[in-house]
Design a protein around this motif. Structure first.
Motif, short mmCIF file in Angstrom:
data_model
loop_
_atom_site.label_atom_id
_atom_site.label_comp_id
_atom_site.label_asym_id
_atom_site.label_seq_id
_atom_site.Cartn_x
_atom_site.Cartn_y
_atom_site.Cartn_z
N LYS A 293 -16.33 21.67 -0.04
CA LYS A 293 -15.12 22.45 0.31
C LYS A 293 -15.40 23.78 1.02
CE LYS A 293 -12.40 19.27 -0.71
NZ LYS A 293 -13.54 18.32 -0.56
N PRO A 294 -16.48 24.51 0.65
CA PRO A 294 -16.75 25.74 1.40
C PRO A 294 -17.05 25.47 2.88
CG PRO A 294 -17.94 25.75 -0.68
CD PRO A 294 -17.36 24.37 -0.52
N LEU A 295 -17.52 24.26 3.19
CA LEU A 295 -17.80 23.92 4.59
C LEU A 295 -16.51 23.60 5.33
CD1 LEU A 295 -20.81 21.46 4.03
CD2 LEU A 295 -20.87 23.93 4.35
N LYS A 296 -15.55 23.00 4.59
CA LYS A 296 -14.30 22.60 5.24
C LYS A 296 -13.27 23.72 5.32
CE LYS A 296 -12.90 18.30 4.67
NZ LYS A 296 -12.46 17.06 3.97
N TYR A 297 -13.33 24.65 4.36
CA TYR A 297 -12.35 25.76 4.34
C TYR A 297 -13.09 27.09 4.27
CZ TYR A 297 -9.56 21.73 3.10
OH TYR A 297 -8.97 20.49 3.10
N PRO A 298 -13.94 27.38 5.28
CA PRO A 298 -14.80 28.57 5.16
C PRO A 298 -14.04 29.89 5.03
CG PRO A 298 -14.93 27.62 7.37
CD PRO A 298 -14.19 26.64 6.53
N LEU A 299 -12.85 29.98 5.63
CA LEU A 299 -12.14 31.27 5.60
C LEU A 299 -11.86 31.70 4.16
CD1 LEU A 299 -10.96 33.51 7.37
CD2 LEU A 299 -8.76 32.36 7.25
N MET A 300 -11.32 30.77 3.36
CA MET A 300 -11.00 31.07 1.95
C MET A 300 -12.24 31.59 1.21
SD MET A 300 -9.05 31.10 -0.69
CE MET A 300 -7.53 30.26 -0.28
N PHE A 301 -13.36 30.87 1.38
CA PHE A 301 -14.56 31.23 0.63
C PHE A 301 -15.22 32.48 1.19
CE2 PHE A 301 -13.64 26.83 -0.23
CZ PHE A 301 -13.77 26.78 -1.61
N SER A 302 -14.89 32.82 2.45
CA SER A 302 -15.52 34.00 3.05
C SER A 302 -14.83 35.27 2.61
CB SER A 302 -15.52 33.89 4.57
OG SER A 302 -14.22 34.08 5.06
N LEU A 303 -13.60 35.18 2.11
CA LEU A 303 -12.94 36.44 1.75
C LEU A 303 -12.70 36.63 0.26
CD1 LEU A 303 -9.85 35.73 1.03
CD2 LEU A 303 -9.53 35.74 3.48
N ALA A 304 -12.97 35.60 -0.56
CA ALA A 304 -12.76 35.77 -1.99
C ALA A 304 -13.79 36.74 -2.58
CB ALA A 304 -12.86 34.42 -2.68
N ASP A 305 -13.38 37.52 -3.57
CA ASP A 305 -14.32 38.41 -4.26
C ASP A 305 -15.03 37.67 -5.37
OD1 ASP A 305 -13.51 41.01 -2.99
OD2 ASP A 305 -11.57 40.34 -3.76
N VAL A 306 -14.35 36.61 -5.86
CA VAL A 306 -14.87 35.85 -6.98
C VAL A 306 -14.66 34.37 -6.70
CG1 VAL A 306 -14.35 35.22 -9.39
CG2 VAL A 306 -14.43 37.63 -8.74
N LEU A 307 -15.66 33.56 -7.02
CA LEU A 307 -15.45 32.11 -7.00
C LEU A 307 -15.65 31.57 -8.41
CD1 LEU A 307 -14.89 29.44 -5.53
CD2 LEU A 307 -17.33 29.22 -5.15
N VAL A 308 -14.56 31.01 -8.96
CA VAL A 308 -14.65 30.33 -10.24
C VAL A 308 -14.90 28.85 -9.94
CG1 VAL A 308 -13.30 29.57 -12.25
CG2 VAL A 308 -13.18 31.95 -11.50
N ILE A 309 -15.98 28.31 -10.48
CA ILE A 309 -16.25 26.88 -10.30
C ILE A 309 -15.82 26.21 -11.60
CG2 ILE A 309 -17.99 25.11 -9.79
CD1 ILE A 309 -19.59 27.35 -8.36
N ASN A 310 -14.68 25.52 -11.56
CA ASN A 310 -14.04 25.01 -12.78
C ASN A 310 -14.36 23.52 -13.00
OD1 ASN A 310 -12.36 24.95 -15.05
ND2 ASN A 310 -10.52 24.54 -13.84
#
Lengths: 223, 117
Positions: free
Chosen positions: A151-168
């Motif tokens: 998903k980070p490869l397909k939606y890079p914008l979201m992952f590039s601006l989050a301060d936190v990534l919760v992997i649930n």
């Protein structure tokens, strides 16, 4: 009749109006010493579950409110309200994300003076919420194991601006080829300063570091 | 749908500058949008056409330049571009360190516009 074509310089950010409004919201929360968090992720990634687990874990130590944004339903806000937390429902009416304008209206009905923490549950979607500043101090993205580690490869914008990534949904790891290491490596390259919290809302494994991070943020804003 | 809110911001900014400059008609608008954005040019133009119908911006062409996703290596300072996050690894092309930082690709910018005065 001769008409002259002229080049007019604009040099403006397209999203500047929303950004301006979001900055005002941030200032308002800062003055009131209320920590305000925006949670984004796909439908089914566990946004509501994380909020509910967080409410339970904070165990009444903070005065909280939740802003629930959905295209058109009350399901999530009813679940959260059942835990005794004030909730405001935003219906985006088909709109795929929350913007600062919607938040400004929603907080009118919140008792801001009596709160320590406000959580916004954004519309379930990895694309549009990334483009719109909601005025939150911190942006949290959730990615769950069944969605896949690409998903980070397909939606890079979201992952590039989050301060936190919760992997649930770590409890699903044994049923998949999902690699937490791979996700962290991919996201880190896009976004060096991001914090990772691999956890399971189902078993509560890994929840404690997330809660300590949140408590630290709440106390920083009060300081 | 996704493009609508961004396009309505574009339209508002264009209309404001057209009025301030006493333009009779907006001919073209030059935009710079980062490669990380999922906005589709075709949909931005379609929504713009809808929003601008009957205004001085009606018929304006949106010229969209994509700003490439460029990264800098923190080890050797080499710059490199990623054109596909799916097929390319995010590692420096020269050294090859994984300690890289993004320096462009997230832009949402209106540069200028051409208008009949």
């Amino acid at each position: 009749m001769n008409r002259e074509i002229k080049l007019i310089n604009i040099k403006e950010e397209i999203l500047s109006e929303n950004k301006g409004l979001a900055d005002k919201i941030r200032e308002r929360f800062e003055k009131k010493k209320v920590f305000y968090l925006n949670i984004m992720g796909s439908p089914g990634s566990g946004k509501t579950s994380l909020i509910m687990k967080t409410i339970e874990a904070l165990g009444g130590r903070y005065r909280m409110a939740v802003i629930e944004a959905d295209i058109d339903s009350l399901v999530d806000s009813e679940k959260v309200a059942a835990l005794g937390v004030s909730t405001v429902q935003i219906h985006t009416g088909g709109f795929c994300h929350v913007d600062a304008n919607m938040v400004e209206k929603a907080i009118e009905s919140l008792p801001i003076d009596e709160l320590d923490l406000v959580i916004l549950e954004n519309v379930g979607n990895l694309v549009c919420p990334a483009e719109s500043d909601t005025g939150a101090f911190k942006n949290v993205a959730i990615l769950s194991v069944p969605e896949g580690d690409d998903k980070p490869l397909k939606y890079p914008l979201m992952f590039s601006l989050a301060d936190v990534l919760v992997i649930n949904k770590l409890d699903y790891l044994h049923m998949s080829d999902f690699s937490t290491q791979r996700v962290m490596k991919r996201v880190k390259a896009l976004n060096g300063g991001i914090h990772f919290f691999p956890l399971s809302c189902e078993t509560s494994d890994g929840l404690a570091p997330w809660i300590s991070w949140l408590e630290h943020e709440i106390s920083s804003i009060r300081a | 749908m996704h493009e609508l809110s961004v396009t309505s911001s574009i339209f508002e900014i264009v209309e404001k500058h057209a009025v301030n400059n006493h333009a009779k008609r907006v001919v073209a608008v030059n935009l710079e949008i980062g490669a990380l954005s999922d906005l589709k040019n075709e949909w931005i133009q379609r929504y713009f056409d809808l929003l601008s119908a009957g205004t001085i911006a009606q018929g304006a062409r949106l010229m969209i330049t994509r700003v490439p996703a460029v990264f800098r290596c923190n080890q050797c300072q080499q710059l490199f571009e990623i054109t596909s996050f799916i097929t390319e690894e995010l590692v420096c092309r020269q050294c090859p360190s994984e300690d890289v930082v993004m320096i462009s690709g997230k832009e949402y910018h209106i540069k200028d516009m051409e208008a009949e005065i």
